[in-house]
Design an enzyme around this catalytic site. Sequence first.
Site, PDB file in Angstrom:
ATOM      1  N   GLY A   1      48.582 -18.537 -43.651  1.00 33.50           N
ATOM      2  CA  GLY A   1      47.516 -18.573 -44.651  1.00 33.50           C
ATOM      3  C   GLY A   1      46.331 -19.420 -44.220  1.00 33.50           C
ATOM      4  CB  CYS A   2      46.112 -22.797 -42.757  1.00 32.28           C
ATOM      5  SG  CYS A   2      46.816 -23.640 -44.191  1.00 32.28           S
ATOM      6  CB  THR A   3      45.827 -18.845 -39.007  1.00 29.01           C
ATOM      7  OG1 THR A   3      46.648 -19.915 -38.518  1.00 29.01           O
ATOM      8  CG2 THR A   3      45.156 -18.139 -37.848  1.00 29.01           C
TER       9      THR A   3
ATOM     10  CB  ALA B   1      40.839 -21.694 -40.119  1.00 26.17           C
TER      11      ALA B   1
END
Length: 149
Positions: free
Chosen positions: A43-45, A48
């Site tokens: 999710g963070c990738t 970002a």
Amino acid sequence: MKLKVGDQIPSFSLKDQKGNIRTSNNLKKSLVLFFYPKDDTPGCTIEACGFRDKYDLFKILGAEVWGISNGSTQSHLGFANKNKLQYPLLCDQNNILRNQFGVPKKLGFIEGRVTYIINSEGVIKHIFEDLLNGPAHIKEAIKALKKLQ
């Protein structure tokens, strides 16, 4: 205490992935400050990389983009290089800034995902919180910056 729209952000200085100090005291333009849970998670990738892909639009809208989590400079540098991120990732290793902003934990242990739109005077103009929908943070930030113009 959880910060809200209209609040002044706390003054801070944190290292980014390259060891450069980023400080809130030197804001010359709007800032998109997004707190994310952890480097190299799916999710963070996605989130970002979404900010990366729209980075030129954020510049056109007169904003800087800074990501922030409790990762180390080494972790952030690897994450930034792997995903070709062209904006700073700030290291809040003890979650001091996260706590000052009042970014909540989900289920009591997962770091929250919150994006703040901050004007050049350090005043919060928009807040968006959604742990599971990283791409929505990019859309919300763009919409909020357009309203500020």
